[in-house]
Write a protein that holds these residues in place. Structure first.
Motif, PDB file in Angstrom:
ATOM      1  N   CYS A 125       5.471  -1.911   4.334  1.00 28.86           N
ATOM      2  CA  CYS A 125       5.696  -3.236   4.927  1.00 28.86           C
ATOM      3  C   CYS A 125       7.076  -3.776   4.565  1.00 28.86           C
ATOM      4  O   CYS A 125       7.752  -4.395   5.382  1.00 28.86           O
ATOM      5  N   CYS A 161       2.021  -1.085   7.962  1.00 25.90           N
ATOM      6  CA  CYS A 161       0.998  -0.891   6.926  1.00 25.90           C
ATOM      7  C   CYS A 161      -0.156  -0.076   7.485  1.00 25.90           C
ATOM      8  O   CYS A 161      -0.618   0.880   6.863  1.00 25.90           O
ATOM      9  N   CYS A 215      -4.945  -3.194   0.146  1.00 26.20           N
ATOM     10  CA  CYS A 215      -3.552  -2.807  -0.061  1.00 26.20           C
ATOM     11  C   CYS A 215      -3.428  -1.959  -1.323  1.00 26.20           C
ATOM     12  O   CYS A 215      -3.951  -2.317  -2.374  1.00 26.20           O
ATOM     13  N   THR A 216      -2.729  -0.849  -1.227  1.00 29.84           N
ATOM     14  CA  THR A 216      -2.538   0.038  -2.383  1.00 29.84           C
ATOM     15  C   THR A 216      -1.165  -0.177  -3.000  1.00 29.84           C
ATOM     16  O   THR A 216      -0.761   0.566  -3.890  1.00 29.84           O
ATOM     17  N   LEU A 217      -0.461  -1.168  -2.520  1.00 27.56           N
ATOM     18  CA  LEU A 217       0.952  -1.364  -2.842  1.00 27.56           C
ATOM     19  C   LEU A 217       1.730  -0.084  -2.515  1.00 27.56           C
ATOM     20  O   LEU A 217       2.752   0.222  -3.105  1.00 27.56           O
ATOM     21  N   LEU A 273      -4.839  -3.908   6.211  1.00 27.78           N
ATOM     22  CA  LEU A 273      -4.647  -4.303   4.813  1.00 27.78           C
ATOM     23  C   LEU A 273      -3.661  -5.451   4.697  1.00 27.78           C
ATOM     24  O   LEU A 273      -3.354  -5.913   3.606  1.00 27.78           O
ATOM     25  N   ASN A 274      -3.176  -5.883   5.831  1.00 24.76           N
ATOM     26  CA  ASN A 274      -2.130  -6.897   5.838  1.00 24.76           C
ATOM     27  C   ASN A 274      -2.292  -7.645   7.156  1.00 24.76           C
ATOM     28  O   ASN A 274      -2.427  -7.009   8.199  1.00 24.76           O
ATOM     29  N   ARG A 308       9.978  -9.520   2.960  1.00 28.84           N
ATOM     30  CA  ARG A 308       9.113  -8.960   1.907  1.00 28.84           C
ATOM     31  C   ARG A 308       9.962  -8.192   0.921  1.00 28.84           C
ATOM     32  O   ARG A 308      10.811  -7.389   1.311  1.00 28.84           O
TER      33      ARG A 308
HETATM   34  S1  SF4 Z   1       2.250  -2.589   0.165  1.00 30.61           S
HETATM   35 FE1  SF4 Z   1       1.588  -0.930   1.554  1.00 30.61          FE
HETATM   36  S2  SF4 Z   1      -0.617  -1.171   1.644  1.00 30.61           S
HETATM   37 FE2  SF4 Z   1       0.154  -3.079   0.807  1.00 30.61          FE
HETATM   38  S3  SF4 Z   1       0.474  -4.449   2.578  1.00 30.61           S
HETATM   39 FE3  SF4 Z   1       2.390  -3.376   2.259  1.00 30.61          FE
HETATM   40  S4  SF4 Z   1       2.312  -1.579   3.587  1.00 30.61           S
HETATM   41 FE4  SF4 Z   1       0.200  -2.362   3.354  1.00 30.61          FE
END
Ligand code: SF4
Ligand code: SF4
Ligand code: SF4
Lengths: 250, 318
Positions: free
Chosen positions: A163, A31, A142-144, A58-59, A172
């Motif tokens: 991620c 991430c 987190c921007t997804l 972000l994680n 995940r």
């Molecule tokens: S979706 Fe992208 S920004 Fe969000 S935790 Fe996972 S890797 Fe990080």
């Protein structure tokens, strides 16, 4: 606009399976790597080589000890990132309009060109999903991986969050929770996926799957011999003959 | 929560400034030119210094202009809009008051109402946060409003007395009453806070992780090796040990001493102005301690992920 959309067409988010997460932090590192070169300002580190290094991530992956009433304690690894809440308090508190929730897919984002770095959204989020970038002076979250999931320039199999793509244990999962037949929706239905801190009224999109109950510890006085079920079955045929012949020589 | 000096100064001073503005607006000011100028400059000054120090707290203050845009949904944006409106309306009223020797009643009352609503919106920035159980109560706006009134009245009484205006005595008596009310409300706020732990609010480590349904949860290993933004900002634990001592300072300087001094000022014919001034200074010092505790003692739900603030209760009232 920091008013929330009434509904979103899709509800994109993650399922995090605490039963299989091995706490390797690969998702956190992936991430950090992706988002340092992607959406918005890079994720800075302060005092990176000093005594108290501290950076924007972000994680984050926590580890907990859980002690059931009548069983031995177990360790549970617990990744924590933005849950892209339906009633996202981080969005409505934002005074500048920098924070918003997209009506097309429910992703919660920060428009960094409008963020004044007041930090109120981080106070409003119960999950610690927002961190101020101390270098850029803007809020990061987190921007997804919005710049991967719709990205035509990368192979199809990479169009999932970084991620998710990285996790070696497959803990995940990414998908659309508005579609009851999506893999994530089915997983949540089958495994009783739950919300974090439901009393906060945020209605998170991301769901967690709890660890499956551990098999009972071995009852006292029973040795390994009782566990023949796990030993390989005696082979037949040529291999069986060889096995018996070798056993005779043993 | 991290007790940022800028925010402590901002909430304390702007409360007193807007308090004085609303009292002047409803026509409780004096007549002398010296009084009028000093009162207007102080009211404006306290509010503006407060607002500027809140801007100092921003990481990208250059974009603060956007903060006026989201008043439909955000209390912080409403606070910004209302502050500017109040300063504007009060400014118009003050022009007439200072240069034309006129008290335009309607404008003054509008400024007074706006000042009260501004202080209310400041308090709602905190009271709206479900993540901080100490703050999430109607008692929070009550505390902010009551302290704004008490501080404003004490400042007004001091000014009236210093400039030998009429009415210092009755205003000081109102200040006494307001001070008592404000601290009764604050005592109620503290009583509630002592019971409102993260666990009691349903945001303990068990609910935060959802693992409470399996058994007793304990933080085993944190995600990072040195404190990060979240811990510095929202799991602030420094100085909690001194909370009890600070609470005594807040009560001693914020209410006990000022009450004593204001009573002396009201019922002794000598040194009224000096006594009131001393009471005001002491009250402001007490308020700063009170605001420091307001932040430092408040726990944020995110502390639960770090296993912080789970078992121990908060300090009791005294
Ligand atoms: S979706 Fe992208 S920004 Fe969000 S935790 Fe996972 S890797 Fe990080
Ligand atoms: S997890 Fe926090 S940052 Fe993400 S949407 Fe929910 S409240 Fe906002
Ligand atoms: S830090 Fe930025 S995104 Fe967060 S509330 Fe303030 S202006 Fe909005």
């Amino acid at each position: 606009m920091t008013t929330l959309p009434q509904t979103t067409n899709r509800k994109l988010g993650l399922v995090i399976d605490l039963d299989v997460c091995v706490g390797c932090h690969a998702c956190a590192v992936a991430c950090k790597e992706w988002n340092t070169g992607a959406y918005g300002a890079p994720l800075s580190d302060m005092d990176a080589y000093g005594a108290e290094p501290s950076g924007t991530w972000l994680n984050r992956v926590h580890s907990y000890e859980v002690k059931p009433e009548d069983k031995p304690a177990q360790i549970v690894h617990f990744p924590r990132s933005c849950l892209h809440c339906e009633d996202a308090p981080c969005v409505t508190v934002c005074p500048t309009g920098a924070s918003y929730k997209r009506s097309e897919d429910g992703i919660v984002l920060v428009n960094e060109d409008r963020c004044m770095g007041c930090g109120l959204c981080a106070w409003a989020c119960p999950y610690g999903a927002r961190e101020m970038d101390m270098d850029a002076g803007v809020m990061k979250k987190c921007t997804l991986c919005v710049d991967r999931i719709y990205n035509d320039h990368i192979p199809q199999e990479d169009r999932v969050p970084s991620c998710v793509r990285t996790c070696p244990a497959n803990a995940r999962h990414f998908g659309d929770f508005a579609d009851p037949d999506s893999a994530v929706s089915r997983m949540v239905a089958e495994r009783g996926g739950y919300d974090l801190m439901p009393e906060q009224g945020t209605r998170p999109v991301n769901k967690y799957l709890q660890p499956r109950p551990k098999v009972d510890a071995m009852p006292a006085g029973e040795g390994c011999g009782k566990h023949d079920a796990h030993a390989p079955a005696t082979p037949g045929g040529l291999l069986g003959w060889l096995d018996r012949a070798l056993a005779a020589l043993d | 929560m991290h007790p940022a000096l800028s925010v402590i100064v901002f909430t304390t001073l702007s409360g007193i400034g807007f308090g004085l503005m609303s009292l002047l607006g409803i026509g409780l000011g004096g007549d002398g030119l010296a009084f009028r100028w000093t009162a207007v400059v102080l009211a404006y000054g306290f509010a503006v210094i407060g607002l500027l120090s809140s801007v100092a707290h921003l990481k990208s203050p250059g974009r603060a202009i956007y903060a006026f845009s989201q008043w439909r949904s955000s209390w912080l944006s409403r606070e910004g809009v209302l502050s500017i409106l109040t300063l504007g309306v009060f400014g118009l009223w003050a022009l007439a008051y200072l240069f034309m020797d006129r008290n335009i009643g309607a404008l003054g009352i509008l400024a007074a109402v706006l000042a009260v609503v501004t202080v209310y919106s400041t308090s709602m920035v905190y009271a709206q946060l479900r993540t901080v159980p100490h703050w999430a109560t109607w008692l929070t706006p009550a505390v902010f409003l009551a302290f704004g009134a008490a501080g404003g009245l004490m400042l007004l009484a001091t000014l009236l007395s210093v400039f030998g205006e009429e009415g210092a005595r009755p205003v000081a008596q109102f200040a006494l009453l307001a001070l008592v009310i404000a601290w009764v409300v604050k005592a109620a706020w503290w009583q509630r806070a002592a019971k409102t732990t993260l666990v009691a609010a349903g945001s303990g480590i068990g609910e935060a992780t959802g693992l409470g349904r399996i058994g007793r949860v304990r933080a085993f290993e944190p995600p990072h090796t040195s404190p990060n933004y979240l811990m510095r900002e929202m799991a602030f634990e420094v100085g909690r040990k001194r909370a009890r001592a600070l609470r005594r300072v807040a009560i001693g300087a914020g209410v006990v001493l000022p009450l004593f001094l204001v009573i002396l000022a009201v019922y002794l014919p000598i040194a009224t102005a000096a006594l009131l001034l001393l009471a005001l200074v002491s009250h402001i010092a007490g308020m700063l301690a009170e605001r420091w505790l307001f932040f430092a003692e408040a726990r944020h739900a995110v502390a639960s992920f770090y296993g912080i603030g789970q078992a121990d209760g908060d300090v009791a009232f005294l």
